[in-house]
Scaffold this motif. Structure first.
Motif, PDB file in Angstrom:
ATOM      1  N   PRO A 204      42.897  77.539  28.347  1.00  0.00           N
ATOM      2  CA  PRO A 204      43.226  78.969  28.252  1.00  0.00           C
ATOM      3  C   PRO A 204      44.698  79.198  27.942  1.00  0.00           C
ATOM      4  CG  PRO A 204      41.786  78.577  30.115  1.00  0.00           C
ATOM      5  CD  PRO A 204      42.180  77.220  29.598  1.00  0.00           C
ATOM      6  N   ILE A 205      44.955  80.133  27.064  1.00  0.00           N
ATOM      7  CA  ILE A 205      46.328  80.448  26.712  1.00  0.00           C
ATOM      8  C   ILE A 205      47.049  81.032  27.913  1.00  0.00           C
ATOM      9  CG2 ILE A 205      45.809  82.786  25.854  1.00  0.00           C
ATOM     10  CD1 ILE A 205      47.860  82.177  23.584  1.00  0.00           C
ATOM     11  N   ALA A 206      48.308  80.665  28.078  1.00  0.00           N
ATOM     12  CA  ALA A 206      49.102  81.168  29.206  1.00  0.00           C
ATOM     13  C   ALA A 206      49.429  82.639  28.959  1.00  0.00           C
ATOM     14  CB  ALA A 206      50.366  80.341  29.361  1.00  0.00           C
ATOM     15  N   ASN A 207      48.644  83.525  29.569  1.00  0.00           N
ATOM     16  CA  ASN A 207      48.775  84.958  29.300  1.00  0.00           C
ATOM     17  C   ASN A 207      49.456  85.715  30.438  1.00  0.00           C
ATOM     18  OD1 ASN A 207      46.800  84.931  31.250  1.00  0.00           O
ATOM     19  ND2 ASN A 207      45.205  85.885  29.986  1.00  0.00           N
ATOM     20  N   GLY A 208      50.069  84.986  31.357  1.00  0.00           N
ATOM     21  CA  GLY A 208      50.805  85.639  32.433  1.00  0.00           C
ATOM     22  C   GLY A 208      49.985  85.944  33.665  1.00  0.00           C
ATOM     23  N   THR A 209      48.690  85.616  33.670  1.00  0.00           N
ATOM     24  CA  THR A 209      47.872  85.871  34.856  1.00  0.00           C
ATOM     25  C   THR A 209      47.769  84.650  35.754  1.00  0.00           C
ATOM     26  OG1 THR A 209      45.773  85.246  33.817  1.00  0.00           O
ATOM     27  CG2 THR A 209      46.495  87.531  33.555  1.00  0.00           C
ATOM     28  N   PHE A 210      48.211  83.508  35.265  1.00  0.00           N
ATOM     29  CA  PHE A 210      48.166  82.286  36.074  1.00  0.00           C
ATOM     30  C   PHE A 210      49.388  81.431  35.749  1.00  0.00           C
ATOM     31  CE2 PHE A 210      46.071  81.265  32.095  1.00  0.00           C
ATOM     32  CZ  PHE A 210      46.501  79.984  31.791  1.00  0.00           C
ATOM     33  N   LEU A 211      49.706  80.514  36.650  1.00  0.00           N
ATOM     34  CA  LEU A 211      50.853  79.645  36.456  1.00  0.00           C
ATOM     35  C   LEU A 211      50.442  78.482  35.561  1.00  0.00           C
ATOM     36  CD1 LEU A 211      53.741  79.873  37.603  1.00  0.00           C
ATOM     37  CD2 LEU A 211      53.094  78.178  39.317  1.00  0.00           C
ATOM     38  N   ALA A 212      51.008  78.441  34.372  1.00  0.00           N
ATOM     39  CA  ALA A 212      50.724  77.351  33.442  1.00  0.00           C
ATOM     40  C   ALA A 212      51.476  76.119  33.931  1.00  0.00           C
ATOM     41  CB  ALA A 212      51.154  77.730  32.026  1.00  0.00           C
ATOM     42  N   GLY A 213      50.743  75.160  34.465  1.00  0.00           N
ATOM     43  CA  GLY A 213      51.337  74.103  35.257  1.00  0.00           C
ATOM     44  C   GLY A 213      52.166  73.086  34.494  1.00  0.00           C
ATOM     45  N   ILE A 214      53.022  72.410  35.237  1.00  0.00           N
ATOM     46  CA  ILE A 214      53.845  71.338  34.701  1.00  0.00           C
ATOM     47  C   ILE A 214      52.968  70.164  34.287  1.00  0.00           C
ATOM     48  CG2 ILE A 214      55.590  69.614  35.351  1.00  0.00           C
ATOM     49  CD1 ILE A 214      56.811  71.903  37.139  1.00  0.00           C
ATOM     50  N   THR A 215      51.977  69.837  35.088  1.00  0.00           N
ATOM     51  CA  THR A 215      51.069  68.747  34.746  1.00  0.00           C
ATOM     52  C   THR A 215      50.199  69.126  33.557  1.00  0.00           C
ATOM     53  OG1 THR A 215      51.051  68.092  37.079  1.00  0.00           O
ATOM     54  CG2 THR A 215      49.348  67.150  35.679  1.00  0.00           C
ATOM     55  N   ARG A 216      49.789  70.384  33.473  1.00  0.00           N
ATOM     56  CA  ARG A 216      49.042  70.878  32.307  1.00  0.00           C
ATOM     57  C   ARG A 216      49.839  70.635  31.032  1.00  0.00           C
ATOM     58  NH1 ARG A 216      49.783  75.733  29.539  1.00  0.00           N
ATOM     59  NH2 ARG A 216      47.941  76.716  28.550  1.00  0.00           N
ATOM     60  N   LEU A 235      39.472  81.757  25.993  1.00  0.00           N
ATOM     61  CA  LEU A 235      38.212  81.053  26.212  1.00  0.00           C
ATOM     62  C   LEU A 235      37.319  81.868  27.150  1.00  0.00           C
ATOM     63  CD1 LEU A 235      39.662  77.464  26.713  1.00  0.00           C
ATOM     64  CD2 LEU A 235      38.353  78.249  24.741  1.00  0.00           C
ATOM     65  N   THR A 236      36.038  81.892  26.842  1.00  0.00           N
ATOM     66  CA  THR A 236      35.066  82.618  27.660  1.00  0.00           C
ATOM     67  C   THR A 236      34.277  81.633  28.520  1.00  0.00           C
ATOM     68  OG1 THR A 236      33.295  82.450  26.033  1.00  0.00           O
ATOM     69  CG2 THR A 236      34.841  84.303  25.789  1.00  0.00           C
ATOM     70  N   PHE A 237      33.516  82.188  29.457  1.00  0.00           N
ATOM     71  CA  PHE A 237      32.632  81.336  30.260  1.00  0.00           C
ATOM     72  C   PHE A 237      31.569  80.695  29.381  1.00  0.00           C
ATOM     73  CE2 PHE A 237      34.648  83.971  33.438  1.00  0.00           C
ATOM     74  CZ  PHE A 237      34.876  83.074  34.476  1.00  0.00           C
ATOM     75  N   ALA A 238      31.138  81.403  28.339  1.00  0.00           N
ATOM     76  CA  ALA A 238      30.164  80.834  27.406  1.00  0.00           C
ATOM     77  C   ALA A 238      30.739  79.613  26.703  1.00  0.00           C
ATOM     78  CB  ALA A 238      29.734  81.887  26.384  1.00  0.00           C
ATOM     79  N   ASP A 239      32.035  79.645  26.380  1.00  0.00           N
ATOM     80  CA  ASP A 239      32.680  78.482  25.768  1.00  0.00           C
ATOM     81  C   ASP A 239      32.585  77.268  26.692  1.00  0.00           C
ATOM     82  OD1 ASP A 239      33.525  79.786  23.406  1.00  0.00           O
ATOM     83  OD2 ASP A 239      35.306  80.577  24.418  1.00  0.00           O
ATOM     84  N   PHE A 240      32.811  77.486  27.962  1.00  0.00           N
ATOM     85  CA  PHE A 240      32.766  76.363  28.906  1.00  0.00           C
ATOM     86  C   PHE A 240      31.342  75.855  29.096  1.00  0.00           C
ATOM     87  CE2 PHE A 240      37.092  77.481  29.677  1.00  0.00           C
ATOM     88  CZ  PHE A 240      37.682  76.322  30.160  1.00  0.00           C
ATOM     89  N   HIS A 241      30.365  76.744  29.095  1.00  0.00           N
ATOM     90  CA  HIS A 241      28.982  76.287  29.197  1.00  0.00           C
ATOM     91  C   HIS A 241      28.572  75.462  27.982  1.00  0.00           C
ATOM     92  CE1 HIS A 241      27.574  78.081  32.918  1.00  0.00           C
ATOM     93  NE2 HIS A 241      28.183  79.212  32.614  1.00  0.00           N
ATOM     94  N   ALA A 242      29.201  75.720  26.840  1.00  0.00           N
ATOM     95  CA  ALA A 242      28.877  74.986  25.608  1.00  0.00           C
ATOM     96  C   ALA A 242      29.750  73.757  25.403  1.00  0.00           C
ATOM     97  CB  ALA A 242      29.020  75.924  24.407  1.00  0.00           C
ATOM     98  N   ALA A 243      30.671  73.476  26.323  1.00  0.00           N
ATOM     99  CA  ALA A 243      31.620  72.377  26.155  1.00  0.00           C
ATOM    100  C   ALA A 243      30.941  71.019  26.304  1.00  0.00           C
ATOM    101  CB  ALA A 243      32.745  72.506  27.164  1.00  0.00           C
ATOM    102  N   ASP A 244      31.535  70.005  25.684  1.00  0.00           N
ATOM    103  CA  ASP A 244      31.059  68.635  25.824  1.00  0.00           C
ATOM    104  C   ASP A 244      31.556  68.001  27.117  1.00  0.00           C
ATOM    105  OD1 ASP A 244      29.818  68.772  23.291  1.00  0.00           O
ATOM    106  OD2 ASP A 244      31.720  68.271  22.309  1.00  0.00           O
TER     107      ASP A 244
END
Length: 287
Positions: A204-216, A235-244
């Motif tokens: 997910p793009i760092a949009n200011g709603t979460f801390l984009a981590g140092i390890t990330r 990214l949507t929840f549907a994207d994650f359900h379709a992920a490999d």
């Protein structure tokens, strides 16, 4: 209450053995929540990205209107001094922290001239390489900057994380995949999140709603250097359900593969395994 064992505390200019009391009942941080912290790791004789974590706790303090009093360079040296009593076979969680001591005339705003500072070292084992997580959704969301201090690693944000985890556990899962204010995926209740589709990596793009981590950020750099296409995007929840494959990224465990999102099942995939290999290989170059 401490999480680990063999605790050492830096407070008022000295290292002390044990879980030393550092805060008074009337300190601003004790009753009005002006506390920030950061978390670095020591393992296999290495403390990767220690400087970045020390720099971030100073930025977090400023975001909470608490004046940082220790430079990044001095903080790194203090931590390294404290780590000397731990063997290279020990895994240690490194937690520098600031809090407000006095308030202004309203009591609400911390006084810029009085700041508490401490560092806590705790032995906490690294998760085994075989560790994994299962995810579900939660009704709780990540706030925006207008609602909360999401630009800081602040203690006052963590009760919301706890609500997410409690809901996930009540549903039989170990963690929650969390939405931002717009309903898109932000991260999990405890860590940043990655997914893989057709050999390409997405987060997910760092949009200011979460801390984009140092390890990330470290995983993104390592994977790109290894030839992977890494995308920061909505990214949507549907994207994650379709992920490999899906894996979490955080300082505590570095890489944690995800084996389920509700009814969707995943295998522990080659990209998660490679991200772990790359991280450890990179960390060895910093020792």
């Amino acid at each position: 209450m401490a999480t680990g064992k063999n605790i050492r505390t830096y407070f008022e200019g000295s290292w002390h053995d044990g879980d030393v009391p550092i805060m008074r009942a009337a300190d601003h941080g004790a009753w009005l929540g002006s506390g920030v912290f950061d978390g670095a790791r020591y393992f296999d004789g290495m403390a990767p990205d220690l400087e970045a974590h020390c720099a971030r706790v100073n930025r977090s303090a400023q975001a909470l209107m608490v004046t940082p009093t220790v430079s990044t360079e001095d903080m790194v040296e203090i931590v390294r001094e404290g780590l000397k009593t731990y063997g290279k076979d020990k895994a240690v969680y490194i937690r520098p922290m600031y809090w407000g001591i006095d308030g202004d005339i309203t009591a609400i705003v911390p006084n810029a001239d009085t700041t508490g500072f401490a560092i806590c070292l705790e032995e906490i084992p690294m998760a085994p390489a075989t560790a994994s997580a299962t995810l579900t959704t939660t009704r709780f969301r990540r706030p925006v900057l207008e609602d909360a201090v999401v630009n800081a690693k602040a203690g006052c944000l963590y009760p919301n994380n706890a609500r997410m985890l409690q809901e996930a556990r009540s549903k039989g899962f170990s963690n929650a995949l969390v939405a931002d204010a717009m309903g898109n995926v932000a991260e999990t209740a405890t860590a940043n999140i990655f997914m893989v589709k057709d050999g390409e990596v997405f987060t997910p793009i760092a949009n200011g709603t979460f801390l984009a981590g140092i390890t990330r950020a470290r995983h993104m750099k390592n994977l790109r250097a290894d030839g992977y296409n890494v995308h920061e995007t909505v990214l949507t929840f549907a994207d994650f359900h379709a992920a490999d494959e899906v894996f979490m990224s955080g300082n505590m465990s570095k890489v944690t593969p995800v084996t389920a999102l509700d009814d969707t099942q995943y295998q522990v995939g080659p990209v998660a395994r490679r991200a772990r290999e790359l991280y450890w290989d990179w960390a060895k170059t910093t020792a």
